[in-house]
Design a protein around this motif. Structure first.
Motif, PDB file in Angstrom:
ATOM      1  N   SER A 376      13.617  11.616  51.166  1.00 10.63           N
ATOM      2  CA  SER A 376      14.183  12.484  50.134  1.00 10.63           C
ATOM      3  C   SER A 376      15.655  12.167  49.865  1.00 10.63           C
ATOM      4  O   SER A 376      16.115  12.194  48.717  1.00 10.63           O
ATOM      5  CB  SER A 376      14.019  13.948  50.553  1.00 10.63           C
ATOM      6  OG  SER A 376      14.497  14.816  49.560  1.00 10.63           O
ATOM      7  N   LEU A 379      16.106   9.287  47.465  1.00 14.59           N
ATOM      8  CA  LEU A 379      15.620   9.466  46.094  1.00 14.59           C
ATOM      9  C   LEU A 379      16.731   9.988  45.185  1.00 14.59           C
ATOM     10  O   LEU A 379      17.706  10.578  45.657  1.00 14.59           O
ATOM     11  CB  LEU A 379      14.428  10.422  46.090  1.00 14.59           C
ATOM     12  CG  LEU A 379      13.182   9.923  46.856  1.00 14.59           C
ATOM     13  CD1 LEU A 379      12.119  11.012  46.934  1.00 14.59           C
ATOM     14  CD2 LEU A 379      12.614   8.671  46.185  1.00 14.59           C
ATOM     15  N   CYS A 387       6.859  10.436  38.709  1.00 13.00           N
ATOM     16  CA  CYS A 387       6.105   9.882  39.836  1.00 13.00           C
ATOM     17  C   CYS A 387       4.763  10.573  40.021  1.00 13.00           C
ATOM     18  O   CYS A 387       3.909  10.110  40.776  1.00 13.00           O
ATOM     19  CB  CYS A 387       6.927   9.998  41.117  1.00 13.00           C
ATOM     20  SG  CYS A 387       7.328  11.716  41.552  1.00 13.00           S
ATOM     21  N   CYS A 392      11.477  15.616  43.758  1.00 14.16           N
ATOM     22  CA  CYS A 392      11.706  14.489  44.659  1.00 14.16           C
ATOM     23  C   CYS A 392      11.323  14.844  46.093  1.00 14.16           C
ATOM     24  O   CYS A 392      10.793  14.010  46.828  1.00 14.16           O
ATOM     25  CB  CYS A 392      13.176  14.055  44.584  1.00 14.16           C
ATOM     26  SG  CYS A 392      13.618  13.247  43.023  1.00 14.16           S
ATOM     27  N   ALA A 396       8.545  12.943  48.335  1.00 12.55           N
ATOM     28  CA  ALA A 396       8.783  12.407  49.678  1.00 12.55           C
ATOM     29  C   ALA A 396       7.680  12.849  50.628  1.00 12.55           C
ATOM     30  O   ALA A 396       7.194  12.059  51.451  1.00 12.55           O
ATOM     31  CB  ALA A 396      10.147  12.866  50.186  1.00 12.55           C
ATOM     32  N   TYR A 406       5.930   4.730  47.646  1.00 18.28           N
ATOM     33  CA  TYR A 406       7.371   4.786  47.407  1.00 18.28           C
ATOM     34  C   TYR A 406       7.732   4.218  46.037  1.00 18.28           C
ATOM     35  O   TYR A 406       8.615   4.719  45.342  1.00 18.28           O
ATOM     36  CB  TYR A 406       8.101   4.026  48.514  1.00 18.28           C
ATOM     37  CG  TYR A 406       9.604   4.212  48.515  1.00 18.28           C
ATOM     38  CD1 TYR A 406      10.178   5.406  48.938  1.00 18.28           C
ATOM     39  CD2 TYR A 406      10.451   3.194  48.085  1.00 18.28           C
ATOM     40  CE1 TYR A 406      11.552   5.584  48.950  1.00 18.28           C
ATOM     41  CE2 TYR A 406      11.828   3.353  48.089  1.00 18.28           C
ATOM     42  CZ  TYR A 406      12.367   4.551  48.530  1.00 18.28           C
ATOM     43  OH  TYR A 406      13.733   4.728  48.527  1.00 18.28           O
ATOM     44  N   CYS A 409       8.165   6.041  42.309  1.00 21.77           N
ATOM     45  CA  CYS A 409       9.404   6.561  41.730  1.00 21.77           C
ATOM     46  C   CYS A 409       9.964   5.491  40.792  1.00 21.77           C
ATOM     47  O   CYS A 409      10.345   4.401  41.235  1.00 21.77           O
ATOM     48  CB  CYS A 409      10.415   6.893  42.823  1.00 21.77           C
ATOM     49  SG  CYS A 409      12.039   7.383  42.185  1.00 21.77           S
ATOM     50  N   LYS A 412      13.553   4.239  41.674  1.00 20.37           N
ATOM     51  CA  LYS A 412      13.602   3.327  42.818  1.00 20.37           C
ATOM     52  C   LYS A 412      12.943   1.998  42.472  1.00 20.37           C
ATOM     53  O   LYS A 412      13.409   0.931  42.898  1.00 20.37           O
ATOM     54  CB  LYS A 412      12.928   3.954  44.032  1.00 20.37           C
ATOM     55  CG  LYS A 412      13.518   5.258  44.504  1.00 20.37           C
ATOM     56  CD  LYS A 412      15.014   5.165  44.749  1.00 20.37           C
ATOM     57  CE  LYS A 412      15.394   4.262  45.897  1.00 20.37           C
ATOM     58  NZ  LYS A 412      16.842   4.267  46.161  1.00 20.37           N
TER      59      LYS A 412
END
Length: 432
Positions: A376, A379, A387, A392, A396, A406, A409, A412
């Motif tokens: 978290s 993020l 996502c 967020c 997580a 992962y 996101c 990311k």
């Protein structure tokens, strides 16, 4: 802890879902995820508030209830209309027209839920006079609230009043009245049908209150009955008045009606699920030490705002105010010489806190929590929902539980792609 299976009344039509994330962002318990372009409802978190039904533009969410045609016609049918029903009709000046309409639809008897609500009002007054009870006392009338407390508010389970909700008491008393009027009837000959303004009350009947089985046999949609009543109701003089409710009972349909009838100024009434959660947080934090009673309704405006109603909740409230103007204060009072709350109207066991746990193993749960916090913190904290998770923090947890990747996101993923491109670019520069 293994939670017992909870039977829900909010469902998803996967073919209509567009994966638009509107329901995702408005679900108060983060029970919805978007996976493979479609919504998914986590039954462990869902509280059947109907907010996703209210918000979905594509009509992909719907309430599950009994169809009127499925009710056995060979039984002694008792209709249990809530006071919310009275606020759905134009130019209604006499509740008896609705009650007669229900009889014309094929019901053998009508017992108004508002009658039981007036009894609960008096019993609540008696309960508040007791010493050494957890305060503030929280109403048990809205099933969404009791379900929400069991999932998220462990310190408030004992604050919920141990009195059955009006719909349950109405079904119980209706059966007793029917057998008194018709001694030849047995329990198996009687069928009680509640006309519900919301899916949460359907779920209540399926699951019972706490550990008790409901006295209600079928639950039909208020909107379905409304349109059927339009076909049979005739605005003519009713020879024999049927309604036996007063201002107090009818007032329960709108937010504040239950609390104001207690003749106790130390109460708070809140409606709308987001407002309700905020109030519960504040109660658990001890922010309302002066209050005696808390009335909470998940729907905006109270039960008149249920997703299975027809009329705008605020217009319905105005209509109910007009009807109440010509009613007595109340027509249903317990015997004055009996100051106790009848045992059959009480719920002997308190609500049980049933949280969603990461693991039954405490050490493993702590390890997973640490991993969630680590992910978290990495993020962006935008809570954009792209996502497929509502926040967020929820994302997580989904990653740790193996329900998401992962790279789902997009922020990311963009950073990963940019880092890869930069690395490739640096490599080519080195070759030159």
């Amino acid at each position: 802890m293994i939670m017992p299976e909870y039977k829900h009344s909010v469902s998803l039509d996967i073919d209509k879902c567009k994966g638009c994330t509107i329901c995702l962002k408005h679900c108060p318990t983060e029970a919805i995820r978007i996976r493979d372009g479609r919504a998914q409802i986590d039954s462990r978190r869902c509280i059947d508030c109907g907010e996703c039904i209210r918000r979905c533009h594509h009509k992909a969410k719907k309430a599950i209830y009994d169809k009127f045609s499925s009710i056995p016609k060979d039984k002694f049918l008792i209709a249990l209309p809530p006071p919310t029903l009275y606020g759905q009709f134009e130019n209604l000046d006499d509740i008896d027209y609705i009650l007669q309409g229900l009889l014309d639809l094929g019901f053998n008897y009508v017992y108004e839920v508002a009658r039981a609500a007036e009894l609960v009002t008096e019993y609540t007054r008696r309960y508040l006079q007791q010493k050494d009870i957890p305060r503030p006392v929280i109403s048990s009338a809205c099933p969404v609230i009791t379900r929400l407390i069991t999932l998220r508010f462990p310190y408030l389970c004992d604050n919920v009043i141990p009195i059955l909700p009006p719909i349950e008491i109405a079904a119980m008393l209706a059966r007793d009245e029917a057998k008194a009027l018709h001694p030849e009837l047995k329990d198996e000959d009687i069928c009680t049908v509640f006309i519900s303004p919301c899916p949460a009350k359907v779920s209540y009947v399926k699951n019972g209150f706490k550990s008790s089985k409901s006295n209600i046999d079928y639950v039909v949609s208020l909107s379905d009955i409304y349109f059927k009543l339009l076909d049979v109701m005739k605005m003519q003089k009713v020879d024999v008045p049927v309604s036996r409710v007063g201002m107090v009972g009818v007032g329960w349909a709108s937010s504040g009606g239950e609390g104001s009838a207690l003749l106790n100024d130390r109460y708070l009434a809140a409606d709308g699920i987001e407002n309700v959660i905020e109030v519960l947080d504040q109660i658990e934090n001890g922010d309302f030490p002066c209050l005696e009673f808390i009335e909470l309704n998940a729907c905006n405006g109270g039960c008149v705002g249920g997703v299975m109603t027809v009329e705008n909740p605020y217009i319905a409230k105005v209509k109910l105010q007009s009807i109440r103007r010509y009613l007595p204060v109340t027509q249903n009072r317990p015997p004055k010489d009996d100051t106790a709350i009848p045992e059959k109207f009480s719920s002997s066991d308190a609500l049980t806190y049933s949280p969603l746990t990461l693991s039954n193993d405490m050490a493993k749960a702590m390890s997973l929590m640490a991993e969630i916090e680590k992910i978290s913190s990495e993020l962006p904290g935008l809570d954009c929902g792209s996502c497929g998770s509502p926040t967020c923090k929820a994302f997580a947890q989904d990653v740790v539980n193996g329900e998401a990747q992962y790279g789902d996101c997009i922020v990311k993923m963009r950073e990963i792609i940019e880092a890869m491109n930069k690395k490739e670019g640096d490599g080519k520069s080195g070759d030159n």
